[in-house]
Design a protein around this motif. Structure first.
Motif, PDB file in Angstrom:
ATOM      1  N   ARG A   1      57.159   8.699   6.287  1.00  0.00           N
ATOM      2  CA  ARG A   1      58.278   8.942   5.365  1.00  0.00           C
ATOM      3  C   ARG A   1      57.940  10.044   4.361  1.00  0.00           C
ATOM      4  O   ARG A   1      58.675  11.012   4.217  1.00  0.00           O
TER       5      ARG A   1
ATOM      6  N   GLY B   1      57.489  13.501   5.839  1.00  0.00           N
ATOM      7  CA  GLY B   1      58.755  14.125   6.196  1.00  0.00           C
ATOM      8  C   GLY B   1      59.493  14.700   5.002  1.00  0.00           C
ATOM      9  O   GLY B   1      60.156  15.740   5.105  1.00  0.00           O
ATOM     10  N   GLU B   2      59.379  14.034   3.846  1.00  0.00           N
ATOM     11  CA  GLU B   2      60.049  14.529   2.649  1.00  0.00           C
ATOM     12  C   GLU B   2      59.354  15.775   2.100  1.00  0.00           C
ATOM     13  O   GLU B   2      60.002  16.696   1.605  1.00  0.00           O
TER      14      GLU B   2
ATOM     15  N   PRO C   1      59.867  18.824   5.340  1.00  0.00           N
ATOM     16  CA  PRO C   1      61.013  18.535   6.213  1.00  0.00           C
ATOM     17  C   PRO C   1      61.194  19.563   7.323  1.00  0.00           C
ATOM     18  O   PRO C   1      61.571  19.212   8.441  1.00  0.00           O
ATOM     19  N   ARG C   2      60.931  20.832   7.028  1.00  0.00           N
ATOM     20  CA  ARG C   2      61.114  21.861   8.052  1.00  0.00           C
ATOM     21  C   ARG C   2      60.119  21.662   9.191  1.00  0.00           C
ATOM     22  O   ARG C   2      60.467  21.783  10.367  1.00  0.00           O
TER      23      ARG C   2
ATOM     24  N   CYS D   1      58.778  18.869   9.998  1.00  0.00           N
ATOM     25  CA  CYS D   1      59.211  17.638  10.676  1.00  0.00           C
ATOM     26  C   CYS D   1      60.264  17.962  11.735  1.00  0.00           C
ATOM     27  O   CYS D   1      60.205  17.461  12.863  1.00  0.00           O
ATOM     28  N   VAL D   2      61.202  18.819  11.385  1.00  0.00           N
ATOM     29  CA  VAL D   2      62.244  19.213  12.336  1.00  0.00           C
ATOM     30  C   VAL D   2      61.667  20.103  13.430  1.00  0.00           C
ATOM     31  O   VAL D   2      61.986  19.943  14.614  1.00  0.00           O
TER      32      VAL D   2
ATOM     33  N   ASN E   1      65.235   8.419   5.498  1.00  0.00           N
ATOM     34  CA  ASN E   1      64.283   9.484   5.192  1.00  0.00           C
ATOM     35  C   ASN E   1      64.354  10.586   6.258  1.00  0.00           C
ATOM     36  O   ASN E   1      64.904  10.395   7.345  1.00  0.00           O
ATOM     37  N   CYS E   2      63.780  11.749   5.932  1.00  0.00           N
ATOM     38  CA  CYS E   2      63.821  12.905   6.834  1.00  0.00           C
ATOM     39  C   CYS E   2      63.133  12.622   8.158  1.00  0.00           C
ATOM     40  O   CYS E   2      63.578  13.094   9.217  1.00  0.00           O
ATOM     41  N   TYR E   3      62.041  11.894   8.115  1.00  0.00           N
ATOM     42  CA  TYR E   3      61.327  11.556   9.346  1.00  0.00           C
ATOM     43  C   TYR E   3      62.247  10.815  10.314  1.00  0.00           C
ATOM     44  O   TYR E   3      62.353  11.162  11.498  1.00  0.00           O
TER      45      TYR E   3
ATOM     46  N   TRP F   1      65.518  10.804  10.341  1.00  0.00           N
ATOM     47  CA  TRP F   1      66.589  11.692  10.785  1.00  0.00           C
ATOM     48  C   TRP F   1      66.119  12.625  11.899  1.00  0.00           C
ATOM     49  O   TRP F   1      66.856  12.894  12.859  1.00  0.00           O
ATOM     50  N   SER F   2      64.905  13.141  11.792  1.00  0.00           N
ATOM     51  CA  SER F   2      64.401  14.065  12.818  1.00  0.00           C
ATOM     52  C   SER F   2      64.263  13.366  14.166  1.00  0.00           C
ATOM     53  O   SER F   2      64.577  13.942  15.214  1.00  0.00           O
TER      54      SER F   2
END
Length: 305
Positions: free
Chosen positions: A72, A75-76, A79-80, A82-83, A135-137, A139-140
């Protein structure tokens, strides 16, 4: 037949590779470490030109895509990246799996479900409601799953998502970005206090059960259409109870446990149904929480300072 494991030097990847080779499978590994070994090729999953050399070198029939950015907070903060890794890297493997006719098994996560309260989440939830990870993780990973579904429907891709629930065990070294389980054990055995999120509950699953579930997917899933499978152990426990169990097994006082409120990135309850995996694959986790913690403690004592 060769099996490719991306991220094969990671915690789950290494254990899974050993698990398969013990059963006679021909396993090839990619990761980003510099190594010169017969069944290893360095390849960054975000680099299509590097990955295609793997498929040209070996006759890959099954791809277990375990490489990824995890966590988590990670990823925050990134984020880039992570994607790039979790989404773009998966797209590269989708293209190559289609081109070379390999089946693709994607390591997803319980984080894709977000917060759905105390009721066990099932794979059918995504057809009943809109999933909203916290969280971003998460979502990815969910975005990567959507590409798998899309290309399975529109092109000749045979793919499945493996939604891991709270994997822990030997091989995972303590680190602020790693699981609470390994960090709790490390801190408590050294007499350091731990922070436990009050009101949170988790279904923890020992790593050997997770990798066995991955193998069963390869052996028993028919590949006729895209699917997702929850893989884990149906035994949710409050995190306070987990922390107390670790203290008791290590002979340390429970006063080391400090309670705090979970932040906005934390999913309070992680409880799932694993009935689909049991029905379709014959999968059922066998290592109980107490035994799994005991094995992890033994590994940490033998391996770590």
């Amino acid at each position: 037949m060769a099996i490719l494991v991306t991220g094969g030097l990671g915690v789950i990847g290494r254990r899974f590779t050993e698990h398969l080779r013990e059963r006679g499978y021909d396993v090839k590994v990619t990761d980003i470490a510099i190594r010169k070994e017969p069944d290893y090729l360095r390849a960054d999953v975000t680099r299509y030109d590097e990955l295609i050399e793997v498929f040209r070198r070996w006759p890959i029939e099954h791809v277990f895509h375990l490489a990824g950015e995890v966590g988590r907070e990670n990823g925050e903060q990134f984020p880039r990246r992570c994607v790039d890794i979790n989404v773009s890297g998966t797209l590269n493997l989708i293209q190559l799996s289609i081109e070379f006719g390999a089946r693709l098994y994607f390591a997803s996560t319980s984080e894709i479900y977000g917060d759905h309260g105390v009721a066990p989440v099932t794979e059918a939830l995504e057809t009943d409601t809109v999933l909203r990870p916290t969280n971003c993780y998460g979502w990815s990973k969910l975005q990567a799953e959507q590409y798998l579904r899309h290309f399975s429907r529109t092109q000749d891709l045979k793919a499945v998502s493996m939604r891991f629930f709270m994997c822990y065990g030997p091989g995972e070294r303590p680190d602020p970005y790693r699981s609470a389980m390994t960090n709790f054990i490390d801190s408590i055995r050294h007499g350091r206090p731990i922070t436990v999120h009050e009101g949170t509950s988790r279904s923890w699953c020992y790593i050997d059960d997770i990798v066995a579930g991955c193998r069963l997917l390869m052996e028993r899933w028919d590949g006729s259409s895209y699917e997702a499978f929850n893989l884990g152990r149906a035994d949710p426990k409050p995190m306070t109870e987990v922390a107390e169990l670790i203290c008791d097994q290590l002979g340390q006082p429970r006063s080391l446990i400090q309670l705090a409120q979970p932040g906005p990135l934390v999913t309070p309850i992680k409880n799932a149904s694993f009935e689909k995996a049991k029905r379709v694959l014959g999968f059922e986790a066998t290592v109980g929480l107490s035994e799994g913690i005991e094995r992890t403690i033994k590994w940490q004592r033998a391996t770590l300072p």
